[in-house]
Scaffold this active site. Structure first.
Site, PDB file in Angstrom:
ATOM      1  N   ASP A  29       0.813  -1.216   0.000  1.00  0.00           N
ATOM      2  CA  ASP A  29       0.000   0.000   0.000  1.00  0.00           C
ATOM      3  C   ASP A  29       0.845   1.263   0.000  1.00  0.00           C
ATOM      4  O   ASP A  29       0.305   2.374   0.003  1.00  0.00           O
ATOM      5  CB  ASP A  29      -0.991   0.012   1.172  1.00  0.00           C
ATOM      6  CG  ASP A  29      -0.320  -0.270   2.512  1.00  0.00           C
ATOM      7  OD1 ASP A  29       0.882  -0.582   2.528  1.00  0.00           O
ATOM      8  OD2 ASP A  29      -1.003  -0.193   3.554  1.00  0.00           O
ATOM      9  N   GLY A 186       2.563  -0.801  11.707  1.00  0.00           N
ATOM     10  CA  GLY A 186       1.722   0.266  12.242  1.00  0.00           C
ATOM     11  C   GLY A 186       2.470   1.025  13.320  1.00  0.00           C
ATOM     12  O   GLY A 186       3.688   0.905  13.456  1.00  0.00           O
ATOM     13  N   HIS A 213       8.591  -5.103  12.571  1.00  0.00           N
ATOM     14  CA  HIS A 213       8.939  -3.691  12.645  1.00  0.00           C
ATOM     15  C   HIS A 213       9.391  -3.383  14.077  1.00  0.00           C
ATOM     16  O   HIS A 213       8.594  -3.469  15.014  1.00  0.00           O
ATOM     17  CB  HIS A 213       7.734  -2.822  12.318  1.00  0.00           C
ATOM     18  CG  HIS A 213       7.474  -2.651  10.860  1.00  0.00           C
ATOM     19  ND1 HIS A 213       6.918  -3.641  10.071  1.00  0.00           N
ATOM     20  CD2 HIS A 213       7.680  -1.580  10.039  1.00  0.00           C
ATOM     21  CE1 HIS A 213       6.787  -3.188   8.832  1.00  0.00           C
ATOM     22  NE2 HIS A 213       7.245  -1.939   8.778  1.00  0.00           N
ATOM     23  N   GLU A 216      12.251   1.508  14.937  1.00  0.00           N
ATOM     24  CA  GLU A 216      11.968   2.618  14.027  1.00  0.00           C
ATOM     25  C   GLU A 216      11.397   3.781  14.832  1.00  0.00           C
ATOM     26  O   GLU A 216      12.065   4.800  15.023  1.00  0.00           O
ATOM     27  CB  GLU A 216      10.993   2.192  12.924  1.00  0.00           C
ATOM     28  CG  GLU A 216      10.671   3.308  11.935  1.00  0.00           C
ATOM     29  CD  GLU A 216       9.522   2.976  11.000  1.00  0.00           C
ATOM     30  OE1 GLU A 216       9.390   3.661   9.974  1.00  0.00           O
ATOM     31  OE2 GLU A 216       8.732   2.054  11.303  1.00  0.00           O
ATOM     32  N   ASP A 322      10.954   0.711   1.811  1.00  0.00           N
ATOM     33  CA  ASP A 322       9.820   0.888   2.715  1.00  0.00           C
ATOM     34  C   ASP A 322       8.552   1.204   1.933  1.00  0.00           C
ATOM     35  O   ASP A 322       7.684   0.344   1.762  1.00  0.00           O
ATOM     36  CB  ASP A 322      10.101   1.961   3.761  1.00  0.00           C
ATOM     37  CG  ASP A 322       9.192   1.853   4.981  1.00  0.00           C
ATOM     38  OD1 ASP A 322       8.533   0.804   5.150  1.00  0.00           O
ATOM     39  OD2 ASP A 322       9.148   2.800   5.780  1.00  0.00           O
TER      40      ASP A 322
END
Length: 396
Positions: A29, A186, A213, A216, A322
């Site tokens: 996306d 998320g 993830h 970050e 990314d």
């Protein structure tokens, strides 16, 4: 505790698109073409900030370039809105593969969260199957064109939601039909991997690969939980592992020798030491890290990004995009950025690409094939560059 001396790198000259690449951290996306968003939005009646492809592309880049991960994530409202039907998901996935091929990628893993694509009646399995159909169309087209590529799905759960176990089971159902790994994504801060401990237990029992993830928008605690509770095989981003690295100038090294004041002596803390010594791959996304403020503690330019520190001190660094739409980059662009900032050369990119190939969620035999292909391609590029240099010298 371990100590390493920092060294320097040097700059190459070549067409970055000609380099065979491995893409491990690339969101479905976050990689749509602006023109496709406009067409799909018209079909479903979704209002966009712009209906001109160039203007829309600029809007995504400017909106994402705020220094905040939360603001960065808001741009996905528009892309997700147009990815709610089987045909849209299939189209986006096919074009995703086509764009990777155009950039020289030979193996990719596309991550996305099926739970975000159910607004128009699709089931989780419907969504995964639609994306897989698009990936297969893209791969078949690339094969026919003589530019083969392999792309697998990383089925992702949203870390702020409560569907982790459901998504883990979804990934396992599709492991022989395109799914190669699992991820949580998320807003990272406030949603540690332990929230999805049950999902990670299911995946561990199923012996299914996991990337998380971590490191970050949050620091060492997030990384530690990703490793201990999530059993992560790779770290998505992971750049804040640098918070567990201390650099001093001058002093004495492990052999009792005085170190020049201009030379940095690097000491690793326990989490950094664990990640480095076990070769846990870091999926570093340079441009995105600057946009989201992930590396703001070190500065605001690529020259201050800790990627070079991590690479030089032996961490298993891989280079990724990314979100190509939001960052306005390709993997070739990221390579060029590293040359401009750190003078990386062909040998550096070979090492970084081999790191990614060896970290791919593929069987050993298939990873070995990738490694051989990359080594041969780089050898040919090196030989060609050397021949060109000799010819130019002879002409003088």
């Amino acid at each position: 505790m371990t100590e390493e001396l920092i060294h320097t790198a040097y700059s190459p000259e070549f067409d970055f698109r000609s380099l065979p690449k491995i893409s491990l951290h690339d969101h479905l996306d976050g990689g749509l073409r602006p023109a496709t968003i406009i067409e799909l939005a018209a079909e479903v009646g979704h209002e966009l900030p712009h209906t001109d492809a160039a203007e829309l592309g600029r809007w995504f880049l400017e909106s994402a370039d705020s220094g905040s991960l939360e603001r960065y994530l808001e741009t996905f409202d528009h892309t997700i809105a147009v990815m709610q039907t089987r045909s849209a998901l299939t189209r986006v996935a096919r074009e995703f593969v086509e764009d990777l091929v155009a950039d020289g990628v030979i193996y990719g893993e596309v991550r996305w969260a099926p739970e975000q694509h159910l607004q128009r009646g699709l089931s989780l399995d419907d969504a995964v199957e639609a994306v897989q159909a698009g990936l297969e169309e893209g791969m078949a087209g690339a094969d026919e064109a003589g530019t083969p590529i392999q792309v697998g799905q990383l089925i992702t759960a949203m870390r702020h939601a409560d569907r982790g176990t459901e998504i883990a089971e979804l990934a396992l159902r599709h492991r022989s039909r395109g799914a190669v790994g699992f991820d949580i994504a998320g807003a990272e801060k406030g949603f540690l991997p332990s929230k999805h401990a049950a999902a990670f237990e299911i995946l561990a029992n199923g012996m299914f690969p996991v990337t998380i993830h971590a490191g970050e928008a949050d620091g060492l605690e997030s990384i530690r939980e990703a490793l201990v509770i999530g059993r992560a095989n790779r770290l998505g981003h992971g750049v804040r592992i640098a918070e567990d690295i201390d650099i001093t100038f001058g002093g004495v090294d492990d052999d009792g020798q005085e170190v020049d004041e201009s030379t940095g002596l690097v000491t690793l803390g326990p989490v950094a030491n664990w990640v480095r010594d076990r070769g846990i791959p870091l999926e570093v996304c340079p441009s995105s890290n600057l946009q989201t403020g992930a590396v703001a503690a070190y500065g605001e330019t690529i020259e201050t990004h800790p990627i070079d520190l991590l690479y030089q001190t032996g961490f298993n660094v891989t280079i990724n995009t990314d979100n190509r739409l939001m960052s306005g980059v390709s993997l070739s662009d990221e390579f060029e950025l590293l040359v401009e900032a750190f003078d990386y050369d062909l040998d550096d990119f070979l090492e970084l690409t081999l790191n990614a190939a060896e970290a791919a969620f593929l069987p050993l035999e298939e990873r070995e094939v990738l490694v051989d292909y990359i080594n041969n391609a780089y050898a040919e590029l090196g030989a060609g560059a050397e021949a060109d240099a000799e010819a130019a010298e002879g002409a003088e």
